[in-house]
Write a protein that holds these residues in place. Structure first.
Motif, PDB file in Angstrom:
ATOM      1  N   ARG A   4       0.820  -1.210   0.000  1.00  0.00           N
ATOM      2  CA  ARG A   4       0.000   0.000   0.000  1.00  0.00           C
ATOM      3  C   ARG A   4       0.853   1.260   0.000  1.00  0.00           C
ATOM      4  NH1 ARG A   4      -5.375  -1.581   3.068  1.00  0.00           N
ATOM      5  NH2 ARG A   4      -6.099  -2.922   1.427  1.00  0.00           N
ATOM      6  N   ASN A   5       2.032   1.227   0.642  1.00  0.00           N
ATOM      7  CA  ASN A   5       2.894   2.405   0.670  1.00  0.00           C
ATOM      8  C   ASN A   5       3.466   2.716  -0.708  1.00  0.00           C
ATOM      9  OD1 ASN A   5       2.457   2.719   3.384  1.00  0.00           O
ATOM     10  ND2 ASN A   5       4.248   1.522   3.980  1.00  0.00           N
ATOM     11  N   GLU A   6       3.536   1.741  -1.586  1.00  0.00           N
ATOM     12  CA  GLU A   6       4.089   1.935  -2.910  1.00  0.00           C
ATOM     13  C   GLU A   6       3.047   2.492  -3.880  1.00  0.00           C
ATOM     14  OE1 GLU A   6       5.742  -1.785  -4.089  1.00  0.00           O
ATOM     15  OE2 GLU A   6       7.134  -1.830  -2.427  1.00  0.00           O
ATOM     16  N   LEU A   7       1.797   2.477  -3.514  1.00  0.00           N
ATOM     17  CA  LEU A   7       0.724   2.936  -4.391  1.00  0.00           C
ATOM     18  C   LEU A   7       0.359   4.378  -4.076  1.00  0.00           C
ATOM     19  CD1 LEU A   7      -1.720  -0.113  -4.223  1.00  0.00           C
ATOM     20  CD2 LEU A   7      -0.091   0.417  -6.032  1.00  0.00           C
ATOM     21  N   THR A   8      -0.143   5.075  -5.086  1.00  0.00           N
ATOM     22  CA  THR A   8      -0.671   6.416  -4.839  1.00  0.00           C
ATOM     23  C   THR A   8      -1.998   6.270  -4.098  1.00  0.00           C
ATOM     24  OG1 THR A   8      -1.969   6.520  -6.867  1.00  0.00           O
ATOM     25  CG2 THR A   8       0.357   7.209  -7.009  1.00  0.00           C
ATOM     26  N   ARG A   9      -2.489   7.373  -3.569  1.00  0.00           N
ATOM     27  CA  ARG A   9      -3.789   7.326  -2.874  1.00  0.00           C
ATOM     28  C   ARG A   9      -4.908   6.880  -3.801  1.00  0.00           C
ATOM     29  NH1 ARG A   9      -4.514  11.806   1.729  1.00  0.00           N
ATOM     30  NH2 ARG A   9      -2.432  11.653   2.586  1.00  0.00           N
ATOM     31  N   LYS A  10      -4.874   7.376  -5.044  1.00  0.00           N
ATOM     32  CA  LYS A  10      -5.921   6.994  -5.990  1.00  0.00           C
ATOM     33  C   LYS A  10      -5.833   5.505  -6.335  1.00  0.00           C
ATOM     34  CE  LYS A  10      -7.010  11.360  -8.243  1.00  0.00           C
ATOM     35  NZ  LYS A  10      -7.025  12.087  -9.521  1.00  0.00           N
ATOM     36  N   GLN A  11      -4.626   4.983  -6.456  1.00  0.00           N
ATOM     37  CA  GLN A  11      -4.467   3.553  -6.735  1.00  0.00           C
ATOM     38  C   GLN A  11      -4.980   2.723  -5.558  1.00  0.00           C
ATOM     39  OE1 GLN A  11      -0.250   3.626  -7.570  1.00  0.00           O
ATOM     40  NE2 GLN A  11      -0.606   3.316  -9.776  1.00  0.00           N
ATOM     41  N   GLN A  12      -4.678   3.169  -4.340  1.00  0.00           N
ATOM     42  CA  GLN A  12      -5.189   2.474  -3.151  1.00  0.00           C
ATOM     43  C   GLN A  12      -6.715   2.501  -3.140  1.00  0.00           C
ATOM     44  OE1 GLN A  12      -3.455   4.151   0.410  1.00  0.00           O
ATOM     45  NE2 GLN A  12      -1.373   3.974  -0.410  1.00  0.00           N
ATOM     46  N   ARG A  13      -7.274   3.647  -3.439  1.00  0.00           N
ATOM     47  CA  ARG A  13      -8.733   3.789  -3.460  1.00  0.00           C
ATOM     48  C   ARG A  13      -9.337   2.926  -4.559  1.00  0.00           C
ATOM     49  NH1 ARG A  13     -12.769   7.939  -2.604  1.00  0.00           N
ATOM     50  NH2 ARG A  13     -14.675   6.715  -2.718  1.00  0.00           N
ATOM     51  N   PHE A  14      -8.682   2.894  -5.731  1.00  0.00           N
ATOM     52  CA  PHE A  14      -9.152   2.054  -6.833  1.00  0.00           C
ATOM     53  C   PHE A  14      -9.210   0.592  -6.384  1.00  0.00           C
ATOM     54  CE2 PHE A  14      -8.111  -0.872 -10.291  1.00  0.00           C
ATOM     55  CZ  PHE A  14      -9.156  -0.629 -11.166  1.00  0.00           C
ATOM     56  N   ALA A  15      -8.152   0.107  -5.722  1.00  0.00           N
ATOM     57  CA  ALA A  15      -8.113  -1.291  -5.263  1.00  0.00           C
ATOM     58  C   ALA A  15      -9.268  -1.568  -4.304  1.00  0.00           C
ATOM     59  CB  ALA A  15      -6.773  -1.595  -4.605  1.00  0.00           C
ATOM     60  N   ALA A  16      -9.501  -0.647  -3.373  1.00  0.00           N
ATOM     61  CA  ALA A  16     -10.600  -0.827  -2.410  1.00  0.00           C
ATOM     62  C   ALA A  16     -11.949  -0.784  -3.113  1.00  0.00           C
ATOM     63  CB  ALA A  16     -10.526   0.246  -1.331  1.00  0.00           C
ATOM     64  N   GLU A  17     -12.141   0.147  -4.034  1.00  0.00           N
ATOM     65  CA  GLU A  17     -13.410   0.270  -4.753  1.00  0.00           C
ATOM     66  C   GLU A  17     -13.646  -0.917  -5.684  1.00  0.00           C
ATOM     67  OE1 GLU A  17     -15.856   2.347  -4.379  1.00  0.00           O
ATOM     68  OE2 GLU A  17     -14.885   3.675  -2.942  1.00  0.00           O
ATOM     69  N   TYR A  18     -12.597  -1.442  -6.262  1.00  0.00           N
ATOM     70  CA  TYR A  18     -12.739  -2.599  -7.151  1.00  0.00           C
ATOM     71  C   TYR A  18     -13.289  -3.797  -6.380  1.00  0.00           C
ATOM     72  CZ  TYR A  18     -11.681  -6.294 -10.445  1.00  0.00           C
ATOM     73  OH  TYR A  18     -11.783  -7.370 -11.286  1.00  0.00           O
ATOM     74  N   CYS A  19     -12.887  -3.947  -5.133  1.00  0.00           N
ATOM     75  CA  CYS A  19     -13.349  -5.071  -4.310  1.00  0.00           C
ATOM     76  C   CYS A  19     -14.827  -4.958  -3.933  1.00  0.00           C
ATOM     77  CB  CYS A  19     -12.493  -5.196  -3.057  1.00  0.00           C
ATOM     78  SG  CYS A  19     -10.813  -5.756  -3.420  1.00  0.00           S
ATOM     79  N   VAL A  20     -15.418  -3.789  -4.133  1.00  0.00           N
ATOM     80  CA  VAL A  20     -16.836  -3.611  -3.820  1.00  0.00           C
ATOM     81  C   VAL A  20     -17.709  -4.380  -4.798  1.00  0.00           C
ATOM     82  CG1 VAL A  20     -18.722  -1.923  -3.743  1.00  0.00           C
ATOM     83  CG2 VAL A  20     -16.511  -1.381  -2.696  1.00  0.00           C
ATOM     84  N   ASP A  21     -17.461  -4.212  -6.109  1.00  0.00           N
ATOM     85  CA  ASP A  21     -18.343  -4.827  -7.105  1.00  0.00           C
ATOM     86  C   ASP A  21     -17.603  -5.440  -8.291  1.00  0.00           C
ATOM     87  OD1 ASP A  21     -17.492  -2.538  -8.369  1.00  0.00           O
ATOM     88  OD2 ASP A  21     -19.478  -1.631  -8.536  1.00  0.00           O
ATOM     89  N   PHE A  22     -16.272  -5.421  -8.247  1.00  0.00           N
ATOM     90  CA  PHE A  22     -15.422  -5.980  -9.310  1.00  0.00           C
ATOM     91  C   PHE A  22     -15.693  -5.335 -10.663  1.00  0.00           C
ATOM     92  CE2 PHE A  22     -15.801  -9.292  -6.064  1.00  0.00           C
ATOM     93  CZ  PHE A  22     -14.474  -9.321  -5.653  1.00  0.00           C
ATOM     94  N   ASN A  23     -16.137  -4.088 -10.643  1.00  0.00           N
ATOM     95  CA  ASN A  23     -16.357  -3.314 -11.861  1.00  0.00           C
ATOM     96  C   ASN A  23     -15.210  -2.305 -11.944  1.00  0.00           C
ATOM     97  OD1 ASN A  23     -17.134  -1.315 -13.742  1.00  0.00           O
ATOM     98  ND2 ASN A  23     -19.296  -1.737 -13.389  1.00  0.00           N
ATOM     99  N   ALA A  24     -14.241  -2.592 -12.806  1.00  0.00           N
ATOM    100  CA  ALA A  24     -13.034  -1.778 -12.881  1.00  0.00           C
ATOM    101  C   ALA A  24     -13.330  -0.342 -13.301  1.00  0.00           C
ATOM    102  CB  ALA A  24     -12.031  -2.420 -13.836  1.00  0.00           C
ATOM    103  N   THR A  25     -14.221  -0.168 -14.275  1.00  0.00           N
ATOM    104  CA  THR A  25     -14.534   1.180 -14.756  1.00  0.00           C
ATOM    105  C   THR A  25     -15.190   2.012 -13.660  1.00  0.00           C
ATOM    106  OG1 THR A  25     -14.813   0.285 -16.981  1.00  0.00           O
ATOM    107  CG2 THR A  25     -15.710   2.482 -16.575  1.00  0.00           C
ATOM    108  N   ALA A  26     -16.165   1.422 -12.975  1.00  0.00           N
ATOM    109  CA  ALA A  26     -16.843   2.137 -11.886  1.00  0.00           C
ATOM    110  C   ALA A  26     -15.861   2.436 -10.749  1.00  0.00           C
ATOM    111  CB  ALA A  26     -18.024   1.323 -11.373  1.00  0.00           C
ATOM    112  N   ALA A  27     -14.975   1.490 -10.437  1.00  0.00           N
ATOM    113  CA  ALA A  27     -13.980   1.703  -9.383  1.00  0.00           C
ATOM    114  C   ALA A  27     -13.036   2.840  -9.763  1.00  0.00           C
ATOM    115  CB  ALA A  27     -13.195   0.422  -9.131  1.00  0.00           C
ATOM    116  N   TYR A  28     -12.679   2.913 -11.024  1.00  0.00           N
ATOM    117  CA  TYR A  28     -11.793   3.960 -11.525  1.00  0.00           C
ATOM    118  C   TYR A  28     -12.426   5.334 -11.296  1.00  0.00           C
ATOM    119  CZ  TYR A  28      -8.831   6.488 -14.869  1.00  0.00           C
ATOM    120  OH  TYR A  28      -7.976   7.367 -15.459  1.00  0.00           O
ATOM    121  N   ILE A  29     -13.688   5.448 -11.633  1.00  0.00           N
ATOM    122  CA  ILE A  29     -14.398   6.717 -11.468  1.00  0.00           C
ATOM    123  C   ILE A  29     -14.587   7.048  -9.987  1.00  0.00           C
ATOM    124  CG2 ILE A  29     -16.617   7.887 -11.879  1.00  0.00           C
ATOM    125  CD1 ILE A  29     -16.713   6.214 -14.545  1.00  0.00           C
ATOM    126  N   ARG A  30     -14.985   6.050  -9.186  1.00  0.00           N
ATOM    127  CA  ARG A  30     -15.187   6.285  -7.741  1.00  0.00           C
ATOM    128  C   ARG A  30     -13.888   6.633  -7.033  1.00  0.00           C
ATOM    129  NH1 ARG A  30     -18.645   1.384  -7.993  1.00  0.00           N
ATOM    130  NH2 ARG A  30     -16.854   0.292  -7.110  1.00  0.00           N
TER     131      ARG A  30
END
Length: 187
Positions: A4-30
Motif C-alpha cells: 500500500r505504501n508503494e501505491l498512490t492514494r488513488k491507486q489504493q482507493r481504486f483497489a478498495a473500490e474494485y473489491c466492492v463490485d469488481f467493476n473496474a470502470t466504476a472503481a476507476y471513477i469512484r
C-alpha cells in the motif's frame, strides 16, 4: 502493508473500490480519476494489469474474507445446504409451514425469499398465503461438482467402443456374422 505504501492514494482507493463490485470502470471513477468517453474503461484495465494494484486487491480480498469468515469449508457447507435441501423440512407433520424460528440453519440457508400474505373478504381475514422460494439446487450442485473436481476427464464416464461386432451362433454351433444371420436362419 508494504504494498500500500508503494501505491498512490488513488491507486489504493481504486483497489478498495474494485473489491466492492469488481467493476473496474466504476472503481476507476469512484477512486476520483478523470474519465472521458471510453477512456475510463481503458485506464481501469491498465490499472488492473499493474502488479502493485493487483497485490493490493488480493490483500484487500484476503482481509474481507478473513473478516467475513469466508473459508472454503464454510462456502462448501452453505452450497451443500442448498444442493441437498429438503422442502419437507419447511413443514410440520400437519402440512402447515413451520414458524421461521423452528427451521434449522441448513434449511434456512436454502431459502431465497419468503412472502407472507392474507386473503381478505368483506373486511375479514379468510386465509393466509406463504410463498417460499428456494435457491437453485442444480447450480449449487454444479458448483460442488466443480469444487470436488467431478467434471474432470478422469471422472467422466468411460467412452463406449465405437464399433461393436455382433455375431450369431447357428443351431449347429457355427459362428455367423450379423450381416449373414438371416441367411443362416433360412437354411
Amino acid at each position: 502493508m508494504k504494498v500500500r505504501n508503494e501505491l498512490t492514494r488513488k491507486q489504493q482507493r481504486f483497489a478498495a473500490e474494485y473489491c466492492v463490485d469488481f467493476n473496474a470502470t466504476a472503481a476507476y471513477i469512484r477512486a476520483g480519476y478523470e474519465a472521458r468517453g471510453n477512456s475510463a474503461e481503458a485506464a481501469a484495465s491498465r490499472l488492473l494489469s499493474n502488479v502493485k494494484v493487483q497485490e493490493a486487491i488480493e490483500q484487500k480480498q484476503r482481509e474481507i474474507a478473513k473478516h467475513c469468515e469466508l473459508t472454503a469449508e464454510n462456502i462448501v457447507r452453505k452450497a451443500s445446504a442448498v444442493a441437498f435441501s429438503d422442502i419437507r423440512k419447511l413443514f410440520n407433520p400437519d402440512g402447515l409451514p413451520k414458524p421461521i424460528h423452528e427451521i434449522d440453519d441448513a434449511t434456512a440457508a436454502a431459502i431465497s425469499s419468503i412472502e407472507v400474505g392474507q386473503t381478505i373478504t368483506d373486511g375479514k381475514v379468510k386465509g393466509r398465503t406463504c410463498r417460499i422460494r428456494l435457491w437453485d439446487k442444480n447450480s449449487a450442485q454444479e458448483r460442488l461438482f466443480r469444487h470436488l473436481g467431478l467434471f474432470r476427464k478422469e471422472h467422466a464416464p468411460q467412452q463406449l467402443p465405437r464399433k461393436i461386432e455382433v455375431v450369431f451362433i447357428s443351431p449347429d454351433k457355427e459362428v455367423v456374422p450379423f450381416s449373414n444371420h438371416r441367411k443362416a436362419g433360412e437354411t
